[in-house]
Design a protein around this motif. Structure first.
Motif, PDB file in Angstrom:
ATOM      1  N   HIS A 145       0.841  -1.212   0.000  1.00  0.00           N
ATOM      2  CA  HIS A 145       0.000   0.000   0.000  1.00  0.00           C
ATOM      3  C   HIS A 145       0.873   1.257   0.000  1.00  0.00           C
ATOM      4  O   HIS A 145       1.236   1.793   1.046  1.00  0.00           O
ATOM      5  CB  HIS A 145      -0.921  -0.014   1.242  1.00  0.00           C
ATOM      6  CG  HIS A 145      -2.000   1.019   1.189  1.00  0.00           C
ATOM      7  ND1 HIS A 145      -3.334   0.734   1.428  1.00  0.00           N
ATOM      8  CD2 HIS A 145      -1.968   2.353   0.939  1.00  0.00           C
ATOM      9  CE1 HIS A 145      -4.054   1.828   1.309  1.00  0.00           C
ATOM     10  NE2 HIS A 145      -3.248   2.832   1.022  1.00  0.00           N
ATOM     11  N   HIS A 195       1.672   5.022  -2.527  1.00  0.00           N
ATOM     12  CA  HIS A 195       1.102   5.849  -3.602  1.00  0.00           C
ATOM     13  C   HIS A 195       2.167   6.684  -4.291  1.00  0.00           C
ATOM     14  O   HIS A 195       2.984   7.323  -3.644  1.00  0.00           O
ATOM     15  CB  HIS A 195       0.054   6.816  -3.046  1.00  0.00           C
ATOM     16  CG  HIS A 195      -1.070   6.131  -2.336  1.00  0.00           C
ATOM     17  ND1 HIS A 195      -2.050   5.434  -2.986  1.00  0.00           N
ATOM     18  CD2 HIS A 195      -1.374   6.040  -1.023  1.00  0.00           C
ATOM     19  CE1 HIS A 195      -2.915   4.938  -2.108  1.00  0.00           C
ATOM     20  NE2 HIS A 195      -2.519   5.285  -0.911  1.00  0.00           N
ATOM     21  N   LYS A 201     -10.197  -1.299  -4.818  1.00  0.00           N
ATOM     22  CA  LYS A 201     -10.100  -0.485  -3.599  1.00  0.00           C
ATOM     23  C   LYS A 201     -11.492  -0.010  -3.189  1.00  0.00           C
ATOM     24  O   LYS A 201     -12.253   0.503  -4.015  1.00  0.00           O
ATOM     25  CB  LYS A 201      -9.210   0.740  -3.882  1.00  0.00           C
ATOM     26  CG  LYS A 201      -9.139   1.783  -2.767  1.00  0.00           C
ATOM     27  CD  LYS A 201      -8.329   1.267  -1.585  1.00  0.00           C
ATOM     28  CE  LYS A 201      -8.091   2.380  -0.557  1.00  0.00           C
ATOM     29  NZ  LYS A 201      -7.018   3.277  -0.934  1.00  0.00           N
ATOM     30  N   HIS A 229      -5.132  -0.152   6.986  1.00  0.00           N
ATOM     31  CA  HIS A 229      -4.886   0.734   8.119  1.00  0.00           C
ATOM     32  C   HIS A 229      -5.313   0.123   9.453  1.00  0.00           C
ATOM     33  O   HIS A 229      -5.619   0.854  10.402  1.00  0.00           O
ATOM     34  CB  HIS A 229      -5.548   2.098   7.901  1.00  0.00           C
ATOM     35  CG  HIS A 229      -5.355   2.667   6.520  1.00  0.00           C
ATOM     36  ND1 HIS A 229      -4.228   2.400   5.768  1.00  0.00           N
ATOM     37  CD2 HIS A 229      -6.138   3.463   5.743  1.00  0.00           C
ATOM     38  CE1 HIS A 229      -4.330   3.015   4.591  1.00  0.00           C
ATOM     39  NE2 HIS A 229      -5.479   3.651   4.546  1.00  0.00           N
ATOM     40  N   ASP A 279       1.901   3.479   3.233  1.00  0.00           N
ATOM     41  CA  ASP A 279       0.915   4.448   2.751  1.00  0.00           C
ATOM     42  C   ASP A 279       1.613   5.764   2.393  1.00  0.00           C
ATOM     43  O   ASP A 279       1.095   6.854   2.602  1.00  0.00           O
ATOM     44  CB  ASP A 279      -0.195   4.688   3.791  1.00  0.00           C
ATOM     45  CG  ASP A 279      -1.488   5.200   3.167  1.00  0.00           C
ATOM     46  OD1 ASP A 279      -1.553   5.313   1.932  1.00  0.00           O
ATOM     47  OD2 ASP A 279      -2.431   5.503   3.925  1.00  0.00           O
TER      48      ASP A 279
END
Ligand SMILES: [Zn+2]
Length: 324
Positions: free
Chosen positions: A23, A25, A146, A206, A263
Motif C-alpha cells: 500500500h 502511492h 479499492k 490501516h 501508505d
C-alpha cells in the motif's frame, strides 16, 4: 483462483511478485485539488523523475513489487504509473474502485443515483472493464479493487460502492483492499462476505491504526488480512506501538495474515498542508527496511516470519483462497 496478476506493465505470475509493499502511492489528488489554481504544480517530468528515484532505491533494497491502491477518484494516473514502473523496474499494481463518501466522488455518483441510475451495477461494469480491458484507452489493467468507508458505519453510498466491488471481485477473482479509519474492518468484511466475497480476498487497510489486539484477532479470525500499512505515519500512531501490536498478533496466532507498507505518497496534487509539511507520513519506501524490520527482529520475529509477511502473504492473497 487467479493465474495471473495485472501489473501496470502487463500480466505477471504471483510467484514472481517477490518482496511486495502492499500500500504505497505515487500520486494522490483529493477531489477539488484542481480548483487550487494559485499554486505552482510540479511538472510531470519532475514528478516522474522523483518517483523513479524513490522506487529505484526500493528495488535496489530488494523490493520487486508495489501496490498503489489509489482509487479512481483520488487523482489516479495509470499512465504515469506505467511510465514510473517501466523506468524504475518495480512491478506495480494499480486499483479500480472509489474512496469514501466524505472524501471521494460521491457528488457525481450520488447525483446519478438521484437521476435514477443503478449505480451499483454501473460501477461494477466500470470496475470489471478496468480489470479486464484497462482504464479508459490506456490499456493499463487494474489488479486490485479499492473500497473505503468511515469514519463510522458504512453509509448508503459506501454500501453501493462495496456492492459494486463485490460483484467485480466475484466476476474476476481480483481481490479487494480497503481503507478504514482504524475501526470499521469487521463491518467491511461482514458486508463483503454477505455479497459472496471470501475474507481471504480482503485486506483491511490501516488496521495498525487500531491498538486493540482483539480488533486485529477478530479480523484474522474472519479470514481477512490486517494491513500494517502505515509505518512512519507517526501522527496517528508511533512505529513502536505498531510493532508492539504486530508482535502481539504473532504471539497470539502467527504471521500468516499480516501485510506491511507505509501508505507513502510521493507526490500530492494541490497543497494540502500548511508550511513546509508535504505529507501525512514518511516519503521513502525504505523506512520499513531501515527502521522497522530491525526492531521486529530485535523483538523476536524471525527472518523467516519477516519473509513470509513480505513475500508469501502478498502472493497468497493475490492467488486467492484455493492457493497452496
Ligand atoms: Zn492509501
Amino acid at each position: 483462483m487467479l493465474e495471473h496478476i495485472n501489473s501496470v506493465c502487463g500480466k505477471v505470475k504471483a510467484d514472481s511478485l517477490g518482496r511486495t509493499l502492499m500500500h504505497e502511492h505515487l500520486l494522490v489528488g483529493v477531489p477539488g485539488w484542481e480548483t487550487h489554481t494559485t499554486i505552482q504544480a510540479m511538472s510531470r517530468p519532475d514528478m516522474i523523475s522523483l518517483m523513479v528515484d524513490r522506487l529505484a532505491e526500493a528495488v535496489d533494497a530488494g523490493f520487486q513489487s508495489m501496490v498503489d491502491p489509489c482509487p479512481s477518484d483520488m487523482g489516479r494516473d495509470v499512465e504515469l504509473m506505467r511510465e514510473v514502473a517501466d523506468a524504475s523496474g518495480m512491478t506495480m499494481i494499480c486499483a479500480t474502485g472509489l474512496y469514501t463518501e466524505g472524501l471521494g466522488a460521491s457528488s457525481y455518483w450520488g447525483l446519478k443515483a438521484r437521476f435514477g441510475a443503478d449505480v451499483a451495477n454501473e460501477l461494477s461494469e466500470v470496475m470489471i472493464r478496468e480489470i479486464e480491458e484497462g482504464v479508459g484507452s490506456s490499456g493499463v489493467q487494474a489488479g486490485i479493487i479499492k473500497v473505503a468507508s468511515g469514519p463510522g458505519p458504512l453509509t448508503d453510498y459506501e454500501k453501493t460502492v462495496f456492492t459494486a466491488a463485490a460483484k467485480a471481485s466475484n466476476a474476476t477473482d481480483v481481490p479487494i483492499t480497503t481503507h478504514t479509519f482504524h475501526t470499521e474492518g469487521l463491518e467491511q468484511v461482514a458486508f463483503l462476505g454477505e455479497l459472496g466475497v471470501s475474507p481471504e480476498k480482503i485486506i483491511v487497510g490501516h488496521s495498525c491504526g487500531n491498538g486493540e489486539l482483539q480488533y486485529h484477532l477478530n479480523i484474522i479470525d474472519s479470514g481477512a488480512y490486517v494491513g500494517f500499512d502505515q509505518f512512519g505515519m507517526t501522527a496517528i500512531r508511533s512505529d513502536e506501538e505498531r510493532i508492539d501490536a504486530m508482535m502481539a498478533i504473532v504471539g497470539a496466532v502467527d504471521t500468516g495474515k499480516i501485510i506491511v507498507s507505509h501508505d507513502m505518497v510521493i507526490c500530492q496534487r494541490g497543497k494540502l498542508f500548511s508550511g513546509e509539511r508535504q505529507e501525512m507520513g514518511n516519503v521513502t519506501p525504505l523506512h520499513f527496511t531501515r527502521k522497522v524490520a530491525p526492531k521486529l527482529l530485535a523483538a523476536g520475529m524471525t527472518q523467516k516470519q519477516l519473509d513470509e509477511i513480505l513475500i508469501e502473504n502478498p502472493r497468497r492473497y493475490f492467488i486467492g483462497p484455493s492457493a497452496a
